[in-house]
Structure formats: C-alpha cells, structure tokens
Motif scaffolding. Structure first.
Motif, mmCIF file in Angstrom:
data_model
loop_
_atom_site.group_PDB
_atom_site.id
_atom_site.type_symbol
_atom_site.label_atom_id
_atom_site.label_comp_id
_atom_site.label_asym_id
_atom_site.label_seq_id
_atom_site.Cartn_x
_atom_site.Cartn_y
_atom_site.Cartn_z
ATOM 1 N N ASP A 9 37.634 40.946 37.121
ATOM 2 C CA ASP A 9 37.580 39.563 37.612
ATOM 3 C C ASP A 9 38.967 38.926 37.525
ATOM 4 O OD1 ASP A 9 37.966 38.822 34.969
ATOM 5 O OD2 ASP A 9 35.878 38.233 34.649
ATOM 6 N N LEU A 10 39.036 37.632 37.781
ATOM 7 C CA LEU A 10 40.340 36.959 37.836
ATOM 8 C C LEU A 10 41.009 36.892 36.470
ATOM 9 C CD1 LEU A 10 39.054 34.130 40.179
ATOM 10 C CD2 LEU A 10 40.426 36.101 40.866
ATOM 11 N N ALA A 11 40.212 37.011 35.407
ATOM 12 C CA ALA A 11 40.767 37.027 34.052
ATOM 13 C C ALA A 11 41.125 38.454 33.623
ATOM 14 C CB ALA A 11 39.766 36.407 33.074
ATOM 15 N N ARG A 12 41.091 39.393 34.563
ATOM 16 C CA ARG A 12 41.375 40.814 34.337
ATOM 17 C C ARG A 12 40.355 41.472 33.398
ATOM 18 N NH1 ARG A 12 43.037 42.424 38.245
ATOM 19 N NH2 ARG A 12 43.943 44.323 37.403
ATOM 20 N N LEU A 13 39.165 40.933 33.362
ATOM 21 C CA LEU A 13 38.089 41.556 32.576
ATOM 22 C C LEU A 13 37.237 42.407 33.517
ATOM 23 C CD1 LEU A 13 36.912 38.371 30.612
ATOM 24 C CD2 LEU A 13 38.246 40.270 29.680
ATOM 25 N N ASP A 14 36.707 43.522 32.981
ATOM 26 C CA ASP A 14 35.778 44.324 33.792
ATOM 27 C C ASP A 14 34.613 43.430 34.182
ATOM 28 O OD1 ASP A 14 37.174 46.790 33.568
ATOM 29 O OD2 ASP A 14 36.484 46.941 31.498
ATOM 30 N N ARG A 15 34.247 43.462 35.465
ATOM 31 C CA ARG A 15 33.215 42.486 35.900
ATOM 32 C C ARG A 15 32.182 43.059 36.844
ATOM 33 N NH1 ARG A 15 31.245 38.985 33.194
ATOM 34 N NH2 ARG A 15 33.306 38.320 32.531
ATOM 35 N N GLY A 16 32.420 44.286 37.332
ATOM 36 C CA GLY A 16 31.415 44.845 38.245
ATOM 37 C C GLY A 16 31.777 46.238 38.704
ATOM 38 N N PHE A 17 30.889 46.808 39.500
ATOM 39 C CA PHE A 17 31.125 48.168 39.978
ATOM 40 C C PHE A 17 30.479 48.404 41.331
ATOM 41 C CE2 PHE A 17 27.235 48.165 37.492
ATOM 42 C CZ PHE A 17 26.348 48.912 38.257
ATOM 43 N N VAL A 18 31.022 49.417 41.999
ATOM 44 C CA VAL A 18 30.484 49.829 43.290
ATOM 45 C C VAL A 18 30.265 51.330 43.230
ATOM 46 C CG1 VAL A 18 30.919 49.914 45.779
ATOM 47 C CG2 VAL A 18 31.818 48.003 44.442
ATOM 48 N N ILE A 19 29.132 51.779 43.750
ATOM 49 C CA ILE A 19 28.879 53.223 43.862
ATOM 50 C C ILE A 19 28.633 53.542 45.321
ATOM 51 C CG2 ILE A 19 27.448 55.168 43.086
ATOM 52 C CD1 ILE A 19 26.509 53.415 40.739
ATOM 53 N N ASN A 20 29.373 54.523 45.831
ATOM 54 C CA ASN A 20 29.152 54.983 47.209
ATOM 55 C C ASN A 20 28.648 56.418 47.129
ATOM 56 O OD1 ASN A 20 32.267 53.565 47.324
ATOM 57 N ND2 ASN A 20 30.590 52.574 48.397
ATOM 58 N N LYS A 21 27.499 56.655 47.702
ATOM 59 C CA LYS A 21 26.960 58.040 47.655
ATOM 60 C C LYS A 21 27.516 58.890 48.780
ATOM 61 C CE LYS A 21 22.393 57.752 45.707
ATOM 62 N NZ LYS A 21 21.179 57.356 46.309
#
Ligand code: GLN
Length: 271
Positions: free
Chosen positions: A259-271
């Motif tokens: 995120d904007l605070a450089r904290l881990d905030r999400g993920f994407v998985i592409n199959k």
C-alpha cells in the motif's frame, strides 16, 4: 443565531482535540449541513445561520464518529459515494486493488468479474465504469449493505451492469469458471483493539475471525473450487506469510502488492 464565521470558529475549537484538521472538518460539516459548497462558505462568512443542527453534527464528530458517516459521503477513485454505518468507509489503499483488477482484465474480452463482500459497492462500480464490457456480480452477506451498493450503482448509472446477490460468500452463487474473483474481505483478527473511530463501522466488515485471515482462506478455496482464472484480494499488513503458506498446499503462488505506506496489503493470483 451565529454567523458562518462564528459557527466555524466555535466548531473548530470543539473538535480540536479529536481531529488533526479541525477547521477543515468544521467547514466540511457546515457545507454539508447547509447543502452549500466550500466556496459559498468563504464568500458568505457574515451570513447568519440556524446553528443548532450544525452543532449536533459537531458533537457527533467530537464523539469520534467518522466524518463520512455524518455527511453520508466518501470519496473513492476520484468519485463520491453514499455511505452510512451499514458499510465500511472506503480506504484509499483499496484503489490499488481496483488497479490490479483492471490490469489483470486487460486483454480479456467481456471479462466476468465476481466481487465478494461488496459493501458500499465501490469496487464493482468503479470496475463497471472503467471496464465498459465487464460483466459483474457483486455479493454481500448484508442486505443493508446491498441497498447502499444499489443506490451507488444507480448514481453512476451502472445498476444494469452489476448483478447484486445476497449471499454468505458464494453460497447463493453457483456459477464457475469466471475470469476474476475480487475481494476486500474483513481481515482483522477478532481480538485486535482498534481506534475508536472504527467502532462506528460494521464489525462484520472488519473482523475476519480468530486469526483474521479465515475469510481470505475461504475465498482462496472458492477460487480453487470454482476454477476461477484470477484472484485479487486486499489483506492485512502481516498476513503475507500465512497466505503464502496456505497457497503452497495448492501449488499456487501469489504476487503481493504494497500500500502507500509500503506495507503488504494484497495479492493477485493468475492461473
Ligand atoms: N483496511 C481496513 C482497516 O485497516 C480494514 C478493511 C478490511 O478489513 N477489509 O481499517
């Protein structure tokens, strides 16, 4: 009777202790109360107003109620949405989640997108606006939240492009093999103590279970069972390892974003 200027001065004093920007918030609340804009306040500072209703709003803010619930308005992706205490207030970091979905859907014709936990509808509505050929289904467990989402979809004239479904996760949604599953689910651990302002938000939209990541894991299960092509989720700043480990059992790998605070905030998985 108070003049605009006097009302603003008094209100600013009253919320000084709870707000970092008391004058700005006093102005936002006065404009909302009078149904005028900021420029009007500046050009009418001598105008007399009936102040009683205004100071009721200031008192709500003094009690730490988020300003978005008092004005019934929150901004997301440069647009204004109706919000009330039935839905989470949009967070700026969720705009990154929307960007991730958009970049994943690029190149897919008529992408089929399902959102779990739509809340105020912001994610699905912005996606409908920015991906004109997308076919979108938005799910929420809360009927009250769905009413808010419907209202916002009507405001942006995308209500005919989004199917709203009342359901706990995908219990009432049987389709499979779609292109994209997206969610900003509740992901805070049940016992985490939160800032008082958050106590006004629906706990159903914040708390994800004992560890916090339970609903995220359920969503990953749905992604696998339904043979969905892509998954994008927001998550808590400390959940990267738990999600990575969970995915290992299924031989899946996620691309995490910050995120904007450089904290881990999400993920994407592409199959
Ligand atoms: N990001 C929100 C917060 O920290 C939580 C939103 C959520 O649980 N999805 O307040």
């Amino acid at each position: 009777m108070y003049s605009v200027k006097e009302a603003l001065t008094k209100a600013t004093q009253q919320i000084k202790g709870i707000s970092d920007i008391p004058n700005k918030e006093a102005r936002i609340l006065l404009a909302s109360y009078l149904k005028k804009d900021q420029l009007w306040l500046i050009t009418h500072d001598g105008e007399e107003i009936v102040e009683e209703g205004y100071f009721k709003l200031i008192e709500r803010r003094f009690n730490n109620e988020p300003i978005e619930y008092i004005t019934n308005s929150a901004s997301f992706y440069g647009r204004d949405f109706y919000v009330d205490s039935n839905v989470l207030i949009p967070r700026p970091e969720t705009e990154i989640l929307v960007d991730e979905v958009i970049s994943t859907c690029k190149g897919i014709k008529r992408p089929t997108i399902v959102e779990i936990g739509t809340g105020s509808g912001i994610i699905s509505i912005v996606l409908a606006l920015l991906i004109p050929d997308a076919i979108i289904t938005a799910i929420d467990i809360s009927k009250e939240a769905l009413k808010v989402a419907q209202k916002n979809a009507e405001k942006y004239e995308v209500d005919d492009r989004i199917e709203f479904i009342h359901s706990d996760l995908c219990e009432n949604y049987k389709k499979k093999n779609f292109d994209m599953l997206v969610s900003n689910p509740p992901y805070i651990a049940n016992d985490e103590s939160l800032h008082i302002g958050l106590s006004y938000e629906p706990s159903m939209a914040l708390y994800g279970g004992k560890e916090g990541d339970e609903i995220l894991k359920n969503i990953i299960n749905i992604f696998i069972e339904k043979n969905v092509k892509n998954l994008a989720c927001e998550m808590g700043y400390d959940q990267k390892d738990a999600i990575t480990n969970y995915l290992k059992d299924f031989n899946l790998k996620a691309n995490f974003y910050k995120d904007l605070a450089r904290l881990d905030r999400g993920f994407v998985i592409n199959k």
